[in-house]
Every structure is written in structure tokens, then in C-alpha cells.
Design a protein around this motif. Structure first.
Motif, PDB file in Angstrom:
ATOM      1  N   LEU A  96       0.822  -1.212   0.000  1.00  0.00           N
ATOM      2  CA  LEU A  96       0.000   0.000   0.000  1.00  0.00           C
ATOM      3  C   LEU A  96       0.859   1.266   0.000  1.00  0.00           C
ATOM      4  N   GLU A  97       2.031   1.206   0.622  1.00  0.00           N
ATOM      5  CA  GLU A  97       2.923   2.371   0.621  1.00  0.00           C
ATOM      6  C   GLU A  97       3.417   2.701  -0.787  1.00  0.00           C
ATOM      7  N   HIS A  98       3.570   1.681  -1.615  1.00  0.00           N
ATOM      8  CA  HIS A  98       4.062   1.887  -2.984  1.00  0.00           C
ATOM      9  C   HIS A  98       2.924   1.968  -3.998  1.00  0.00           C
ATOM     10  N   TYR A  99       1.688   1.872  -3.535  1.00  0.00           N
ATOM     11  CA  TYR A  99       0.548   1.737  -4.444  1.00  0.00           C
ATOM     12  C   TYR A  99       0.470   2.864  -5.469  1.00  0.00           C
ATOM     13  N   SER A 100       0.633   4.093  -5.032  1.00  0.00           N
ATOM     14  CA  SER A 100       0.436   5.241  -5.927  1.00  0.00           C
ATOM     15  C   SER A 100       1.438   5.271  -7.077  1.00  0.00           C
ATOM     16  N   LYS A 101       2.573   4.582  -6.921  1.00  0.00           N
ATOM     17  CA  LYS A 101       3.617   4.603  -7.946  1.00  0.00           C
ATOM     18  C   LYS A 101       3.506   3.432  -8.925  1.00  0.00           C
ATOM     19  N   LEU A 102       2.541   2.544  -8.698  1.00  0.00           N
ATOM     20  CA  LEU A 102       2.418   1.361  -9.546  1.00  0.00           C
ATOM     21  C   LEU A 102       1.733   1.686 -10.864  1.00  0.00           C
ATOM     22  N   SER A 103       1.992   0.852 -11.869  1.00  0.00           N
ATOM     23  CA  SER A 103       1.279   0.969 -13.141  1.00  0.00           C
ATOM     24  C   SER A 103      -0.164   0.525 -12.936  1.00  0.00           C
ATOM     25  N   ALA A 104      -1.019   0.820 -13.909  1.00  0.00           N
ATOM     26  CA  ALA A 104      -2.434   0.442 -13.789  1.00  0.00           C
ATOM     27  C   ALA A 104      -2.587  -1.067 -13.626  1.00  0.00           C
ATOM     28  N   GLY A 105      -1.806  -1.838 -14.394  1.00  0.00           N
ATOM     29  CA  GLY A 105      -1.893  -3.294 -14.296  1.00  0.00           C
ATOM     30  C   GLY A 105      -1.442  -3.811 -12.949  1.00  0.00           C
ATOM     31  N   ASP A 106      -0.357  -3.238 -12.409  1.00  0.00           N
ATOM     32  CA  ASP A 106       0.142  -3.679 -11.108  1.00  0.00           C
ATOM     33  C   ASP A 106      -0.774  -3.224  -9.972  1.00  0.00           C
ATOM     34  N   LYS A 107      -1.441  -2.086 -10.156  1.00  0.00           N
ATOM     35  CA  LYS A 107      -2.429  -1.666  -9.151  1.00  0.00           C
ATOM     36  C   LYS A 107      -3.551  -2.698  -9.048  1.00  0.00           C
ATOM     37  N   LEU A 108      -3.999  -3.188 -10.205  1.00  0.00           N
ATOM     38  CA  LEU A 108      -5.062  -4.194 -10.188  1.00  0.00           C
ATOM     39  C   LEU A 108      -4.572  -5.488  -9.543  1.00  0.00           C
ATOM     40  N   GLU A 109      -3.316  -5.875  -9.831  1.00  0.00           N
ATOM     41  CA  GLU A 109      -2.745  -7.060  -9.180  1.00  0.00           C
ATOM     42  C   GLU A 109      -2.706  -6.862  -7.666  1.00  0.00           C
ATOM     43  N   ALA A 110      -2.326  -5.662  -7.226  1.00  0.00           N
ATOM     44  CA  ALA A 110      -2.253  -5.379  -5.791  1.00  0.00           C
ATOM     45  C   ALA A 110      -3.632  -5.481  -5.144  1.00  0.00           C
ATOM     46  N   ILE A 111      -4.641  -4.954  -5.814  1.00  0.00           N
ATOM     47  CA  ILE A 111      -6.002  -5.012  -5.267  1.00  0.00           C
ATOM     48  C   ILE A 111      -6.479  -6.456  -5.165  1.00  0.00           C
ATOM     49  N   HIS A 112      -6.153  -7.272  -6.183  1.00  0.00           N
ATOM     50  CA  HIS A 112      -6.529  -8.686  -6.118  1.00  0.00           C
ATOM     51  C   HIS A 112      -5.813  -9.387  -4.961  1.00  0.00           C
ATOM     52  N   ALA A 113      -4.524  -9.118  -4.808  1.00  0.00           N
ATOM     53  CA  ALA A 113      -3.761  -9.760  -3.727  1.00  0.00           C
ATOM     54  C   ALA A 113      -4.296  -9.351  -2.358  1.00  0.00           C
ATOM     55  N   LEU A 114      -4.646  -8.074  -2.210  1.00  0.00           N
ATOM     56  CA  LEU A 114      -5.092  -7.561  -0.914  1.00  0.00           C
ATOM     57  C   LEU A 114      -6.541  -7.915  -0.595  1.00  0.00           C
ATOM     58  N   SER A 115      -7.236  -8.511  -1.550  1.00  0.00           N
ATOM     59  CA  SER A 115      -8.618  -8.935  -1.283  1.00  0.00           C
ATOM     60  C   SER A 115      -8.710 -10.440  -1.045  1.00  0.00           C
ATOM     61  N   ALA A 116      -7.539 -11.116  -0.972  1.00  0.00           N
ATOM     62  CA  ALA A 116      -7.536 -12.574  -0.886  1.00  0.00           C
ATOM     63  C   ALA A 116      -7.645 -13.107   0.533  1.00  0.00           C
ATOM     64  N   ARG A 117      -7.314 -12.271   1.533  1.00  0.00           N
ATOM     65  CA  ARG A 117      -7.285 -12.743   2.925  1.00  0.00           C
ATOM     66  C   ARG A 117      -7.891 -11.693   3.853  1.00  0.00           C
ATOM     67  N   PRO A 118      -8.433 -12.122   4.992  1.00  0.00           N
ATOM     68  CA  PRO A 118      -9.049 -11.158   5.919  1.00  0.00           C
ATOM     69  C   PRO A 118      -8.093 -10.058   6.374  1.00  0.00           C
ATOM     70  N   GLY A 119      -6.841 -10.426   6.708  1.00  0.00           N
ATOM     71  CA  GLY A 119      -5.891  -9.416   7.177  1.00  0.00           C
ATOM     72  C   GLY A 119      -5.600  -8.379   6.111  1.00  0.00           C
ATOM     73  N   TYR A 120      -5.272  -8.851   4.914  1.00  0.00           N
ATOM     74  CA  TYR A 120      -5.034  -7.934   3.798  1.00  0.00           C
ATOM     75  C   TYR A 120      -6.295  -7.126   3.484  1.00  0.00           C
ATOM     76  N   GLY A 121      -7.449  -7.798   3.538  1.00  0.00           N
ATOM     77  CA  GLY A 121      -8.702  -7.116   3.225  1.00  0.00           C
ATOM     78  C   GLY A 121      -8.967  -5.953   4.159  1.00  0.00           C
ATOM     79  N   GLY A 122      -8.640  -6.144   5.446  1.00  0.00           N
ATOM     80  CA  GLY A 122      -8.797  -5.054   6.407  1.00  0.00           C
ATOM     81  C   GLY A 122      -7.887  -3.885   6.076  1.00  0.00           C
ATOM     82  N   GLN A 123      -6.647  -4.184   5.664  1.00  0.00           N
ATOM     83  CA  GLN A 123      -5.716  -3.117   5.285  1.00  0.00           C
ATOM     84  C   GLN A 123      -6.206  -2.375   4.044  1.00  0.00           C
ATOM     85  N   LEU A 124      -6.724  -3.123   3.067  1.00  0.00           N
ATOM     86  CA  LEU A 124      -7.224  -2.487   1.847  1.00  0.00           C
ATOM     87  C   LEU A 124      -8.447  -1.628   2.150  1.00  0.00           C
TER      88      LEU A 124
END
Length: 558
Positions: free
Chosen positions: A326-354
Motif C-alpha cells: 500500500l505504501e508503494h501503491y500510488s507509484k504502480l502501473s495500472a496493471g500492477d495496481k489491479l494485481e495489488a487489489i486482487h492480492a489484498l482482497s484474498a485474505r481477511p488481514g489484507y482485506g482489512g488493510q485495503l
């Protein structure tokens, strides 16, 4: 009988029904059978001859010897139907099977070979091999739409029962798809010894045997390599090329700590090929190896591995990884932002952070696809709904949205829309699930041929996607024992593995059934309501105008 010469196929069919009825009652005149026999043997029109053949068959007027003779007929359709009728009333005799074996090797007609392939399922399993061997010797059938799979349907039940003959068939096959399927089935049956031996001996079929073995091991990690594998691997690596790369991917499925050390070494080696490093990263992530966790951030900073590193983070439940992402999120490409959102929605802990990042604005709400919002509602619970609001629209809201967009999307407004920008919106919002013009995901239907020019059709499917859900597109929520949640559409399922099509991944994810904690079929479409809610009116206008275009348009120049 004379109606079999009629130009009306309806009259010919009705006449055959009457003839069959009379024959069943023992009242069929001998002259009728004679007339049918004359049409079959003397008529030049193949269609009329086929009608006579069918009529003779249903009236009991043709014997095995005559049908065997028909398998040498000059017309391919007569030969094909003779094959089918010889299997119609019970298992074929030895004489018939021997004739089929010869035809499988020598008949030049793919139509006849298709009927022979269909006949395999009517034979006892041990009797299928010799006919199948003849059928797979025709390289020209490899690209046929039906033949490879029809042969496979015929031999598949026999493969695990006789691995030795299955390997011989696969090794000699000139149809790559069949070779690959047999190897996959043998792997699922754990017949490794025969398969590894065949890979060691094979030349032309080696690549397809390896690919089939890899397919069979998807979602599985074996504790040790099969007997003979190490020597085969050494030989393949020495030869180099694509088969060596596939063999290294297989090696990652075998051998415990020894293989893990090798994968870590490959991952650290910046001089190794990108494909080998990606495969090593995937192998370590699939095993959830603790040694990978501290290396993920370093790999994240390698541009060529960034997307894979983000995807691999979902394998771990690590708050520090989520925070760094999440700290690097704003600097990611559009494709990598979508990958990050998918990764952060996979688990309860990550989901809370997202969820917290969405609330604070670190992750803009518009970056979160509607299908991910539905997943987060399941992963995080009411805490996400408090931040996001209702995920599913109420009927009154749907009606209001339909009225709003119908007014917005007038012919004049659509005519002035920016089609290139509409394509950009589609690729960001829709292409992870839907294919258009050959590109996109496979979770939802391919919409290239859909009724896209009809505005009511488009709005109905986008605003109320759960109104009608085809069985093939019913979403399943799969919770793994390690807490990771997958949402997708089943692609293939066996006794051991479930392959799930998930958003933003080209290939299905293979999930070991032994690691599945729970699984449920969602009553609603994976495509949620409110898909347009995160888009501005201008974006909706451009998107719909692009969807209505029946030819691909170029992306805007950067």
C-alpha cells in the motif's frame, strides 16, 4: 420401399417408420426387402442408398456379412454408417474388430475415422487399443475439431487400467492433444514409472508427454520424484530448449527441500532466464515457503518480476507485506495496481488493510472493481460495507439507474463519444473477466458476438447481471484451509484438483481439493450490480460507444 427414392426426406422417414412397424409385427412383404436391397446395391445416389441401408437395418433385412462388405464401399458415408450399424446391436465380433483395425490404419476418410473413434466406446476396454493405435497414426487429424477428442473419449476409461498400453499409444501418437491428455490422465492415476520411462525413450512425443505430466500435477506438490526422474531430467537439461524448461517446471513439483534450494538459487540468480525465475517464484509461492517471504519485497522492486511478486504475496498472511504494498501503491502501473487489489482482497488481514486504505483515500474507490468489492464484503464483513456502502443495488435503485443511463446514452451523445478512451475504460473495468476481439478474461462470456448495438440489451446485462445466470458462469467461493479465499468459475474438476478461472489471470488456478475448507455456489452473478457506479458519466458514455462498435478501435496515443 419406393419412397426411399422420394425427393421428400419427410416422406422417406415416415415410410421407414411404417416399414419398421410392419417388420416388428412380421407383416413386411419380401418384395419390400428386395426393393430396398436393390436400391442399396444398384442406386448411384448415395443419399438414396443410405436411406435404403437404414430401412434394411430397422427391418432386420441386412446381416453382418453384408455390413462388413459395406465397409469397403466406395462412398465414405456408406462405410461410416456400416461401422455404426455393426456396433448397434451388441459388442462387435472378432471379425468386425479386425476389420475396424484395418480401416483405422488405412481408410483415407476422416468421416470414417470419426465413426470408428465413436465406436471405441462400444467395445470392451482391452479391445480398444489396436483400433486407437491406427486412428492416432494420421497426423492430418491433429487439427480436426472432433477427432482427437472423440478418440480420447474412447480410450480414457482404459488408460489407468493399462498404463503400459496407454504409454505406447501416447508415444506413437501423431495427435499431440491425445498424447498430452493420456500423460495427464496417467499422472492423475500416479502411474509415474511408465510415464517417466516413456519420456526417457521418446523423441517426437517427448514435449507433449511432459506437458501432460505438468497438467496432471497442477495444484499438487509431490514429496519425492518418481523413480528414474533424475536421470531423465539430466538428459533433458543437457539437450536444452523448451523440453528442458518444462522439465525444470516439473522438477519444482518434486523433491522437497532439495528442490526448494534449487528454486531459491534460480530466483537469486539475476542471470537466469526470466521464465525460469518466474517458475521458481510460482513454485515457492505455491508451497508457501517461509524462505520466500523476506525476498518478496526485493523481487517487488524488480520491474520484470513485480506483477508475479505481488501475486505471490497473496500466498502469505503478512501485515508487513500488505503495508509495503500500500505504501508503494500510488507509484504502480495500472496493471500492477489491479494485481495489488486482487492480492489484498484474498485474505481477511489484507482485506482489512485495503478497506482502511480505501477509507483514507490511499486507494481510490474507482480503482476497485465491483467484483472485488463483493469479494471484500465476504472477506472483511460489515467493516467493509461501512466504508463502501451497499454492494448490491436494490430493485428501485436499478430502475433509477436504468432510467438515468438510458437518458444519458442518446444517439447524439454516443456519436460524439471518445472510442479510444472507451476501450481504455473497458480494459480497466471489464477485460479481466470478458473477452472482446480475442483479448481478455474467460470468467464471463466472450462478448465479441453479443448483441452489443442494442442499448437496452447492454444496460440490462450490466445493471441487472443476476437476472439470468447460465450454469457455466455461476460463481463459486472457495475458502482454503490457510484462510485464502478464491472467487471464480470452475474450469475443470477431477477427484483431486479444482481448476478455477479467476479474474486477471489467463490460466485457471489449480486448487488441491484436500486443502479446500469450504466451497459454495453464489446465488448471484460474479458480475455485480453497480458496475457503472464508479465511473463518471463521460466514462460510461465512452465505454458504451466502444462496446457498440463492431470493429476494434486503437487505443489513444500516450
Amino acid at each position: 420401399a419406393s419412397l426411399q427414392l422420394s425427393k421428400s426426406s419427410w416422406h422417406a422417414r415416415r415410410a421407414r417408420v411404417i416399414l419398421q412397424n410392419r417388420a416388428g409385427k412380421g407383416k413386411l412383404a419380401g418384395a419390400a426387402r428386395d426393393a430396398l436391397g436393390k436400391i442399396f446395391t444398384a442406386e448411384k445416389n448415395a443419399d438414396y442408398r443410405l436411406r435404403a441401408l437404414w430401412a434394411l437395418h430397422v427391418t432386420g433385412g441386412i446381416e453382418q456379412g453384408q455390413l462388413l462388405k459395406a465397409t469397403t464401399d466406395g462412398d465414405q458415408h456408406i462405410r461410416a454408417w456400416a461401422v455404426q450399424l455393426l456396433c448397434e446391436d451388441g459388442p462387435p465380433t472378432k471379425a468386425v474388430r479386425e476389420r475396424f483395425e484395418k480401416m483405422a490404419r488405412e481408410d483415407a476418410s476422416p468421416v470414417v475415422r470419426l465413426y470408428l473413434a465413436s465406436a471405441l466406446q462400444r467395445l470392451a476396454k482391452p479391445d480398444r487399443w489396436d483400433i486407437a493405435t491406427g486412428l492416432v497414426s494420421h497426423a492430418g487429424d491433429a487439427k480436426d475439431h472432433n477427432l482427437p477428442k472423440m478418440i480420447w473419449y474412447g480410450v480414457e476409461p482404459a488408460v489407468p487400467e493399462d498404463p503400459e498400453k496407454a504409454v505406447a499409444l501416447a508415444s506413437g501418437s501423431k495427435i499431440p492433444l491425445l498424447t498430452r491428455y493420456i500423460a495427464r490422465r496417467l499422472t492423475a492415476a500416479r502411474s509415474f514409472e511408465e510415464l517417466v520411462g516413456a519420456i526417457g525413450r521418446a523423441t517426437d512425443s517427448r514435449k507433449d508427454l511432459l506437458l501432460g505430466m505438468r497438467d496432471g500435477l497442477d495444484g499438487r506438490n509431490e514429496s519425492q520424484a518418481p523413480e528414474g526422474w533424475t536421470s531423465v531430467l539430466i538428459e533433458l537439461e543437457a539437450a536444452g530448449g523448451e523440453t528442458a524448461s518444462i522439465a525444470r517446471q516439473l522438477e519444482q513439483r518434486f523433491g522437497g527441500d532439495r528442490v526448494v534450494k534449487k528454486m531459491l538459487s534460480t530466483l537469486r540468480n539475476s542471470g537466469a532466464s526470466l521464465d525460469d525465475r518466474i517458475q521458481a517464484l510460482r513454485g515457492l509461492a505455491s508451497r508457501k515457503r517461509a524462505e520466500l517471504r523476506p525476498r518478496l519485497l526485493a523481487l517487488f522492486h524488480e520491474k520484470s518480476l513485480r506483477s508475479e511478486a505481488i501475486r505471490s504475496m497473496a500466498a502469505f498472511d503478512d501485515a508487513d507485506l500488505g503495508k509495503a504494498l500500500l505504501e508503494h501503491y500510488s507509484k504502480l502501473s495500472a496493471g500492477d495496481k489491479l494485481e495489488a487489489i486482487h492480492a489484498l482482497s484474498a485474505r481477511p488481514g489484507y482485506g482489512g488493510q485495503l478497506t482502511a486504505a480505501i477509507k483514507s483515500g490511499t486507494v481510490p474507490r474507482r480503482d476497485v472493481p465491483a467484483y472485488v468489492a463483493r469479494l471484500l464484503r465476504r472477506v472483511v464483513g460489515s467493516g467493509f460495507v461501512e466504508v463502501w456502502g451497499p454492494v448490491d443495488a436494490l430493485p428501485a435503485e436499478q430502475a433509477a439507474a436504468f432510467k438515468k443511463y438510458k437518458a444519458l446514452l442518446s444517439k447524439g451523445a454516443l456519436a460524439g463519444a471518445n472510442l479510444g478512451h472507451g476501450r481504455e475504460v473497458f480494459e480497466k473495468t471489464c477485460s479481466s473477466c470478458h473477452k472482446l476481439y480475442g483479448k481478455g478474461g474467460l470468467i464471463g462470456p466472450d462478448i465479441t458476438g453479443a448483441n452489443r448495438t442494442n442499448i437496452d440489451y447492454l444496460l440490462g446485462n450490466v445493471l441487472t447481471p443476476s437476472a439470468i445466470i447460465q450454469d457455466a458462469y455461476r460463481m463459486q467461493m472457495v475458502l482454503m484451509r490457510d484462510g485464502r479465499l478464491y472467487s471464480g468459475i470452475p474450469a475443470v474438476e477431477s477427484e483431486r484438483v479444482l481448476e478455477l478461472r479467476v479474474a486477471n489471470q489467463e490460466k485457471p488456478v489449480a486448487l488441491a481439493k484436500s486443502q479446500i475448507a469450504s466451497r459454495e455456489i453464489a446465488p448471484v452473478s460474479m458480475m455485480p450490480e453497480g458496475l457503472l457506479a464508479n465511473l463518471s458519466d463521460a466514462e460510461v458514455l465512452d465505454l458504451v460507444a466502444y462496446l457498440q462498435k463492431l470493429k476494434q478501435v486503437p487505443l489513444p496515443k500516450k
